[in-house]
Design an enzyme around this catalytic site. Structure first.
Site, PDB file in Angstrom:
ATOM      1  N   THR A 164       0.802  -1.055   0.083  1.00 48.75           N
ATOM      2  CA  THR A 164      -0.047  -0.498   0.161  1.00 48.75           C
ATOM      3  C   THR A 164       0.246   1.608   0.230  1.00 48.75           C
ATOM      4  OG1 THR A 164      -1.746  -1.363   1.317  1.00 48.75           O
ATOM      5  CG2 THR A 164      -1.712   1.587   1.823  1.00 48.75           C
ATOM      6  N   THR A 187       2.495  -4.393   4.781  1.00 49.28           N
ATOM      7  CA  THR A 187       2.372  -4.951   5.887  1.00 49.28           C
ATOM      8  C   THR A 187       1.868  -6.794   6.454  1.00 49.28           C
ATOM      9  OG1 THR A 187      -0.014  -4.061   6.190  1.00 49.28           O
ATOM     10  CG2 THR A 187       1.465  -2.253   6.870  1.00 49.28           C
ATOM     11  N   ASP A 188       1.473  -6.732   5.749  1.00 48.23           N
ATOM     12  CA  ASP A 188       0.536  -8.128   5.912  1.00 48.23           C
ATOM     13  C   ASP A 188       2.149  -8.932   6.485  1.00 48.23           C
ATOM     14  OD1 ASP A 188      -1.516  -7.363   4.981  1.00 48.23           O
ATOM     15  OD2 ASP A 188      -1.975  -8.572   3.151  1.00 48.23           O
ATOM     16  N   LYS A 211       2.659  -8.498  13.319  1.00 54.46           N
ATOM     17  CA  LYS A 211       1.381  -7.738  12.575  1.00 54.46           C
ATOM     18  C   LYS A 211       0.361  -8.460  13.512  1.00 54.46           C
ATOM     19  CE  LYS A 211      -1.347  -5.904   8.717  1.00 54.46           C
ATOM     20  NZ  LYS A 211      -1.714  -6.110   7.254  1.00 54.46           N
TER      21      LYS A 211
HETATM   22  N1  ASP Z   1      -1.595  -6.101   1.735  1.00 64.20           N
HETATM   23  C1  ASP Z   1      -0.954  -5.112   1.575  1.00 64.20           C
HETATM   24  C2  ASP Z   1       0.005  -5.778   1.398  1.00 64.20           C
HETATM   25  O1  ASP Z   1       0.449  -6.515   2.464  1.00 64.20           O
HETATM   26  C3  ASP Z   1      -1.268  -4.270   2.805  1.00 64.20           C
HETATM   27  C4  ASP Z   1       0.101  -3.226   3.085  1.00 64.20           C
HETATM   28  O2  ASP Z   1       0.595  -3.073   2.236  1.00 64.20           O
HETATM   29  O3  ASP Z   1      -0.123  -2.502   4.153  1.00 64.20           O
HETATM   30  O4  ASP Z   1       1.503  -6.203   0.634  1.00 64.20           O
END
Ligand code: ASP
Length: 475
Positions: free
Chosen positions: A120, A196-197, A275
């Site tokens: 993101t 983040t995932d 996380k």
């Molecule tokens: N699904 C996304 C990822 O981990 C969420 C994010 O970017 O925070 O790439």
């Protein structure tokens, strides 16, 4: 006519940005209905009628969904095969381009390298305009987060453009090599933009593959996209970049929102971070310890001691190896032995068990664990509770499982153990004893001597939330 009087007008269907980010099968749906990006529409679908603005699509997104921004400000994705008709009711072209501005170079400021991997944070960075464009050149970043120029001289390199579920060993190896090159080239700090995932998996991988770095290596992402007013992208990026440029800690770290307010970020050690919430911005927590530090407004406050300090030399050890035939088996009551047998038969070389309580699985698995040991598959024990230590001498079950050759991993987190096992088997492909020894020897804080006595309770909540909550109860 376009804004500059040259070329086709946006919205005509002939302008290069009219279908921005959309591919087949949606491209045909848009063309057949005579609509483009930025059209205000009324879309009839098998799931109901939706009215909103067609948004451009991120280049890393799937090709099946039309994204509408509804009047409520929230986005909805309409799957192409549910769409019956789309009627254009208006047109509103939001400012899409992030103004490219020359990143001012100041020789007195530190040099920081930002590696982009996707997620993101990479696809929606303009927190002022809400533009949904992958921003990655220094000029684009400066245009969207001008504060970065006050911190350092930033140079960027996009390595991948993926959501983090698509990160894995192949990407970890490239990242580790690139970090080594950047350190040797003299950068004062490194920032890694990441989804983040699975950021904590990559943080663990880099903690093992990049050892004794002389400068901070800071991973950063955002939970909320910047087209939402509550986005954490800019704050996270500013604090991460500051930490890389000026921070005193030369370790692999994750820099993400601390409390739900936007007061400060926490710096977590790469092997102790996880996380913990699917959507809140304060999702990353240090497990089994307290975070390394708080960062706010150009000030870093260490919360514990014992971190590796920044050095002036350019020495670093890069170990980019990974054996992919490793896995985690998350124990559940009544787990059948054939699950373990199947892994052994399929040629897996290492299994990390996430056991219950102090490190237990049911008796039913015992014969399969024995078969795994006899086949030379290394089996390790970690905990589903996440907090606490594997202690297999306390109950009979633990002692029996130890007798089957299962190796306890103290307070190493299950995902960290998985990553470390892949790496350790890559380091010593033909020497299981060395792998076991490496697994049980802490090299980047993945095993600690003890938990701080209040660690479990402190810093899982944030300030000021804890204060406000207790104030309400005790008033
Ligand atoms: N699904 C996304 C990822 O981990 C969420 C994010 O970017 O925070 O790439």
């Amino acid at each position: 006519m376009s804004g500059d009087g040259k070329g086709p007008a946006p919205g005509s269907g002939a302008h290069p940005d009219d279908y921005k980010g959309y591919r087949e099968p949606l491209l045909s749906v848009l063309k057949e209905n005579g609509v483009t990006v930025w059209c205000i529409v009324r879309a009839k679908t098998t799931k109901g009628v939706f009215e909103g603005l067609i948004l451009p699509r991120s280049e890393t997104a799937d090709p099946y969904h039309l994204v509408l921004k509804l009047g409520s400000g929230y986005n909805v994705g309409l799957r192409y095969d549910t769409i019956q008709s789309i009627e254009k009711t208006g047109y509103f072209r939001a400012e899409y381009r992030i103004p490219e501005q020359e990143f001012p170079v100041d020789p007195a400021k530190p040099r920081v390298k930002l590696f982009g991997t996707g997620g993101t944070i990479a696809s929606r960075l303009d927190y002022r305009t809400g533009a949904v464009i992958p921003a990655f050149s220094p000029g684009e970043l400066y245009g969207s987060v001008p504060e970065l120029a006050d911190i350092c001289n930033l140079e960027t390199e996009k390595l991948f453009g993926v959501f983090s579920e698509n990160m894995g060993p192949e990407q970890y190896l490239v990242l580790a090599e690139k970090i080594g090159e950047a350190i040797r080239a003299g950068y004062d700090g490194i920032v890694i933009g990441h989804g983040t995932d699975t950021m904590h998996h990559t943080a663990a991988a880099l903690s093992f593959m990049v050892q004794r770095p002389p400068v901070p290596i800071v991973m950063v992402g955002s939970q909320r996209s910047s087209d939402r007013p509550s986005s954490d992208a800019a704050q996270n990026l500013i604090n991460a970049t500051w930490t890389a440029a000026h921070g005193p800690i030369a370790e692999v770290m994750v820099c993400m929102f601390g409390p739900t307010s936007d007061r400060y970020n926490l710096l977590h050690r790469g092997t102790r971070v996880r996380k913990m919430h699917s959507s809140t911005r304060s999702t990353f927590r240090t497990i089994g310890d307290i975070p390394l530090a708080m960062v706010e407004n150009g000030k870093l406050t260490p919360l514990q001691e014992g971190w590796a300090p920044r050095r002036d030399d350019r020495e670093v050890e890069i170990h980019p190896v990974f054996e992919e035939r490793v896995t985690i088996a998350y124990y559940y009551p009544n787990m059948h032995p054939d699950v373990i047998d199947a892994l052994v038969e399929k040629g897996y070389r290492g299994i990390v068990l996430a056991g219950t309580g102090l490190g237990h699985v049911n008796r039913r698995l015992y014969p399969a664990l024995e078969r795994a040991r006899d086949a030379g598959v290394l089996v390790f024990m970690t905990l589903q509770t996440l907090w606490g230590f594997v202690q297999m001498y306390v109950y009979e079950t633990g002692r029996e499982i130890l007798g089957l050759g299962v190796i306890p991993l103290a307070n190493m987190l299950p995902e960290v153990a998985y990553i470390k096992l892949g790496w350790a088997l890559g380091m010593h492909p033909d020497d299981p004893e060395k792998v076991v020894e490496l697994m049980q020897t802490p090299i980047a804080g993945e095993i600690t001597p003890r938990e701080p006595h209040d660690g479990y309770l402190v810093f899982q909540g944030g300030v000021p939330e804890m204060k406000e909550f207790l104030g309400r109860i005790w008033s």
